[in-house]
Design an enzyme around this catalytic site. Structure first.
Site, PDB file in Angstrom:
ATOM      1  N   LYS A  88       0.818  -1.223   0.000  1.00  0.00           N
ATOM      2  CA  LYS A  88       0.000   0.000   0.000  1.00  0.00           C
ATOM      3  C   LYS A  88       0.843   1.260   0.000  1.00  0.00           C
ATOM      4  O   LYS A  88       0.493   2.256  -0.638  1.00  0.00           O
ATOM      5  CB  LYS A  88      -0.972   0.026   1.181  1.00  0.00           C
ATOM      6  N   VAL A 115      -5.262  -3.332   1.083  1.00  0.00           N
ATOM      7  CA  VAL A 115      -6.200  -2.796   2.082  1.00  0.00           C
ATOM      8  C   VAL A 115      -7.068  -3.946   2.573  1.00  0.00           C
ATOM      9  O   VAL A 115      -7.777  -4.571   1.786  1.00  0.00           O
ATOM     10  CB  VAL A 115      -7.095  -1.684   1.501  1.00  0.00           C
ATOM     11  N   GLU A 173       5.611  -4.396  14.572  1.00  0.00           N
ATOM     12  CA  GLU A 173       7.059  -4.481  14.338  1.00  0.00           C
ATOM     13  C   GLU A 173       7.797  -4.040  15.603  1.00  0.00           C
ATOM     14  O   GLU A 173       7.217  -3.407  16.488  1.00  0.00           O
ATOM     15  CB  GLU A 173       7.456  -3.499  13.223  1.00  0.00           C
ATOM     16  N   ASP A 184      -0.001   3.381   8.292  1.00  0.00           N
ATOM     17  CA  ASP A 184      -0.551   2.264   7.516  1.00  0.00           C
ATOM     18  C   ASP A 184      -2.027   2.544   7.168  1.00  0.00           C
ATOM     19  O   ASP A 184      -2.453   2.361   6.021  1.00  0.00           O
ATOM     20  CB  ASP A 184      -0.398   0.982   8.356  1.00  0.00           C
ATOM     21  N   LYS A 188      -3.973   3.330   3.505  1.00  0.00           N
ATOM     22  CA  LYS A 188      -5.133   2.532   3.096  1.00  0.00           C
ATOM     23  C   LYS A 188      -6.346   3.400   2.776  1.00  0.00           C
ATOM     24  O   LYS A 188      -7.100   3.104   1.852  1.00  0.00           O
ATOM     25  CB  LYS A 188      -5.464   1.519   4.195  1.00  0.00           C
TER      26      LYS A 188
HETATM   27  N1  HSE Z   1       0.357  -3.932   9.932  1.00  0.00           N
HETATM   28  C1  HSE Z   1      -0.939  -3.975   9.329  1.00  0.00           C
HETATM   29  C2  HSE Z   1      -1.992  -4.210  10.378  1.00  0.00           C
HETATM   30  C3  HSE Z   1      -1.068  -5.021   8.265  1.00  0.00           C
HETATM   31  O1  HSE Z   1      -1.644  -4.375  11.553  1.00  0.00           O
HETATM   32  O2  HSE Z   1      -3.174  -4.215  10.044  1.00  0.00           O
HETATM   33  C4  HSE Z   1      -0.417  -4.621   6.989  1.00  0.00           C
HETATM   34  O3  HSE Z   1      -1.043  -3.502   6.436  1.00  0.00           O
END
Ligand code: HSE
Length: 369
Positions: A88, A115, A173, A184, A188
């Site tokens: 993404k 997404v 992470e 993130d 999305k």
């Molecule tokens: N790290 C993202 C989440 C997943 O925790 O939803 C990858 O986009």
């Protein structure tokens, strides 16, 4: 269909496994810097071995990151190959470079897993916009944040304890910033808005606030008011354009978003014909994500291009006002004091996010009810 797979990590290995034994598609080359032995595919270390191979029809990018993923995807498109990616950040950052190239080359470009992981969200937006005008997209798009907020709410954990659990389970992470700072989710919702509305939103006009500074005291105050905090994204058509933003949001207990457990996603669009349509499921993980990559590969075989026409650049305008829970030095007008924080009088989304930039230790949550 012969596939060149870029990357053999969590998602790449899942794609390899799911396609093994299929008769309509096979991974014939894998770009991987480590030495790997695969029974049915050749491991290569140079991207040219894939983009200059005329027998390869489609490239799957499963490397992650922006560079060299962007250069490799661009080279594949320039060579007339179809591309499927779950990245993404890549699609969002290079939308204006990649989409015109896809159009020029007349190839497929699919990113459904970008997404909602295994949820057929972008592919449903594609179907939906054939029949109606989509007026709003958004919801809970990040499983890591939902896991942290859910465990703070239901188990009474501190933010640090919940984050450590999310890290131990492999959701977050070691450096959790992309998830907990909302980046993130921001990628999305921009990508979803671009597809739903047929535009290219300027990311600089889409403000984002994350959950990094939420405390157990904040969560207790929300519970006392029968509210639950979730990280919610919003992209909307407005009277004269678009608005889009990501922010912690207080929803009433009993609302669908309030009940989303663990690391699940709940993503919704509103359409002028269908009204509310919501999608619930696993937003991450090897097999859910690889599942949607393979769905995209089937769509490539059936000749699908991109999900929506490439629209012009658009700026989000977030003048909409709402009340916020604020902690950390608010000196504007307030309507209630909740001990740990205050509830403001209605303030614009843009103004509140500007305030937050000047108060990096502060926490905000929109009051959605
Ligand atoms: N790290 C993202 C989440 C997943 O925790 O939803 C990858 O986009």
């Amino acid at each position: 269909m012969n596939i060149g797979l870029l990357g053999f990590g969590v998602v790449g290995r899942g794609v390899y496994e799911i396609t093994e034994g299929r008769t309509d598609m096979q991974v014939t080359k894998v770009l991987c810097l480590e030495d790997i032995q695969l029974p049915d595919a050749e491991a290569v270390k140079d991207i040219k071995a894939i983009v200059e191979d005329p027998s390869i029809h489609t490239v799957v990018e499963a490397m992650g990151g922006l560079h060299p993923a962007f250069e490799f995807v661009r080279a594949a498109l320039q060579a007339g190959k179809h591309v499927v990616t779950s990245n993404k950040a890549l699609v969002c950052a290079f939308y204006d470079e990649l989409l015109p190239l896809v159009r020029e080359k007349g190839v497929s470009f699919r990113c459904t897993a970008a997404v909602g992981g295994g949820i057929g969200w972008l592919s449903e937006l594609e179907r939906s916009r054939r029949v109606q005008t989509i007026t709003q997209v958004g919801g809970i798009m990040n499983g890591t944040c939902n896991y942290i907020l859910d465990n703070m709410t239901t188990q009474g954990l501190s933010y640090e304890e919940a984050l450590r659990q999310a890290q131990a389970l492999g959701y977050a992470e070691a450096n959790p910033s992309t998830d907990v700072d909302g980046i993130d989710t921001w990628h999305k919702v921009i990508l979803s808005s671009n597809i739903a509305f047929g535009v290219s939103l300027d990311p600089k006009t889409v403000p984002v606030a994350g959950i990094r500074n939420i405390t157990a005291q904040d969560v207790e105050a929300f519970k006392a008011h029968r509210l639950v905090c979730k990280l919610i994204s919003t992209g909307k058509r407005t009277e004269d354009g678009y608005s889009a933003y990501v922010q912690p949001t207080l929803v009433k207990q009993g609302q669908p978003e309030a009940a989303v457990p663990m690391n699940y996603n709940l993503i919704t669009f509103l359409g002028d014909t269908s009204e509310r349509m919501s999608f619930f499921g696993q937003g991450a993980g090897r097999y859910p994500t690889a599942y949607n990559v393979v769905q995209d590969l089937v769509d490539v075989l059936s000749g699908k291009g991109f999900y929506a026409p490439y629209g012009g650049k658009a700026a989000a305008d977030n003048g909409e006002t709402m009340r916020y829970y604020v902690r950390g030095g608010w000196d504007g007008e307030e309507s209630e004091n909740w001990g740990s924080g205050v509830i403001t009088e209605p303030v614009s989304v843009d103004a509140m996010h500007s305030w937050l930039k000047d108060h990096p230790d502060g926490f905000i949550a929109a009051v959605a009810c």
